[in-house]
Design an enzyme around this catalytic site. Structure first.
Site, mmCIF file in Angstrom:
data_model
loop_
_atom_site.group_PDB
_atom_site.id
_atom_site.type_symbol
_atom_site.label_atom_id
_atom_site.label_comp_id
_atom_site.label_asym_id
_atom_site.label_seq_id
_atom_site.Cartn_x
_atom_site.Cartn_y
_atom_site.Cartn_z
ATOM 1 N N TYR A 24 0.796 -1.092 -0.612
ATOM 2 C CA TYR A 24 0.179 0.056 -0.227
ATOM 3 C C TYR A 24 1.187 0.822 -0.022
ATOM 4 O O TYR A 24 0.421 2.019 -0.372
ATOM 5 C CB TYR A 24 -0.743 -0.114 1.328
ATOM 6 C CG TYR A 24 -1.942 -0.984 1.363
ATOM 7 C CD1 TYR A 24 -3.208 -1.035 -0.004
ATOM 8 C CD2 TYR A 24 -1.471 -1.988 1.706
ATOM 9 C CE1 TYR A 24 -3.558 -2.396 0.482
ATOM 10 C CE2 TYR A 24 -2.163 -3.252 2.116
ATOM 11 C CZ TYR A 24 -3.825 -3.393 0.946
ATOM 12 O OH TYR A 24 -5.109 -4.689 0.872
ATOM 13 N N ASN A 47 -12.773 -0.240 -4.144
ATOM 14 C CA ASN A 47 -12.434 -0.981 -5.164
ATOM 15 C C ASN A 47 -13.782 -0.426 -6.052
ATOM 16 O O ASN A 47 -14.883 -1.730 -6.745
ATOM 17 C CB ASN A 47 -12.848 -2.273 -5.204
ATOM 18 C CG ASN A 47 -11.770 -2.989 -6.120
ATOM 19 O OD1 ASN A 47 -11.894 -2.281 -7.473
ATOM 20 N ND2 ASN A 47 -11.924 -4.454 -5.925
ATOM 21 N N CYS A 55 -7.300 -5.403 -7.024
ATOM 22 C CA CYS A 55 -6.744 -5.132 -5.189
ATOM 23 C C CYS A 55 -5.948 -6.612 -4.842
ATOM 24 O O CYS A 55 -5.097 -5.853 -3.746
ATOM 25 C CB CYS A 55 -7.711 -4.710 -5.006
ATOM 26 S SG CYS A 55 -8.941 -6.012 -5.266
ATOM 27 N N HIS A 56 -5.973 -7.614 -5.660
ATOM 28 C CA HIS A 56 -5.729 -9.246 -4.951
ATOM 29 C C HIS A 56 -3.955 -8.851 -5.144
ATOM 30 O O HIS A 56 -3.363 -9.616 -4.207
ATOM 31 C CB HIS A 56 -6.060 -10.422 -5.565
ATOM 32 C CG HIS A 56 -5.316 -10.266 -6.846
ATOM 33 N ND1 HIS A 56 -6.552 -9.463 -7.937
ATOM 34 C CD2 HIS A 56 -5.049 -11.107 -7.307
ATOM 35 C CE1 HIS A 56 -5.896 -9.910 -9.312
ATOM 36 N NE2 HIS A 56 -5.153 -10.367 -8.864
ATOM 37 N N GLU A 84 -0.222 -17.613 -9.930
ATOM 38 C CA GLU A 84 -0.367 -16.600 -10.589
ATOM 39 C C GLU A 84 1.578 -16.659 -10.865
ATOM 40 O O GLU A 84 2.445 -15.933 -11.141
ATOM 41 C CB GLU A 84 -0.358 -15.046 -10.462
ATOM 42 C CG GLU A 84 -1.678 -14.568 -10.465
ATOM 43 C CD GLU A 84 -2.429 -12.963 -10.523
ATOM 44 O OE1 GLU A 84 -1.635 -12.388 -10.444
ATOM 45 O OE2 GLU A 84 -3.786 -12.852 -10.860
#
Length: 103
Positions: A24, A47, A55-56, A84
DNA sequence: ATTTTGACTTAAG
DNA sequence: GCTTAAGCCAAAA
């Protein structure tokens, strides 16, 4: 202008490449306000561009997955990141390997 | 317009 | 390693 900062935050969040994560505070810095990490989290909560704003891929400064209200919470978030290709160290993200560095 | 709250961060005990 | 405290920011009440 605050609105510009907000837009910038979303823009940066959107720019996070797959398999990488960012904090952040980092987003806040890239957005112009280094101390707006909190506000960044607030934006993630709103969001407005859920499918467009990953946002993840945003984690706490120590790599902890905080918040996230959806997809099974932090659990689903972690699974998604693992999928990912993000490196995990136990229950937190291995920032040494998977923290996003702006191109 | 003022107060509260929160997906933050860093420092100190 | 976890808890407190303080700092800063923006949205919601």
């Amino acid at each position: 202008m605050k609105n510009a900062f907000k837009i910038k935050v979303y823009e940066v969040t959107r720019a996070i490449p797959k398999g990488k994560v960012t904090t952040y505070g980092q987003i806040a810095k890239l957005s112009g306000n280094a101390k707006a990490a909190r506000a960044v989290g607030a934006f993630m909560r709103m969001n407005p561009d859920a499918p467009n704003t990953p946002c993840h891929r945003v984690v706490a400064a120590d790599g902890s997955l905080t918040g996230y209200s959806g997809h099974g919470g932090v659990v689903g978030k972690k699974k998604m990141l693992l999928k990912e290709g993000v490196f995990f160290k136990g229950s937190v993200v291995d920032l040494s390997r998977s923290q996003w560095k702006r191109s």
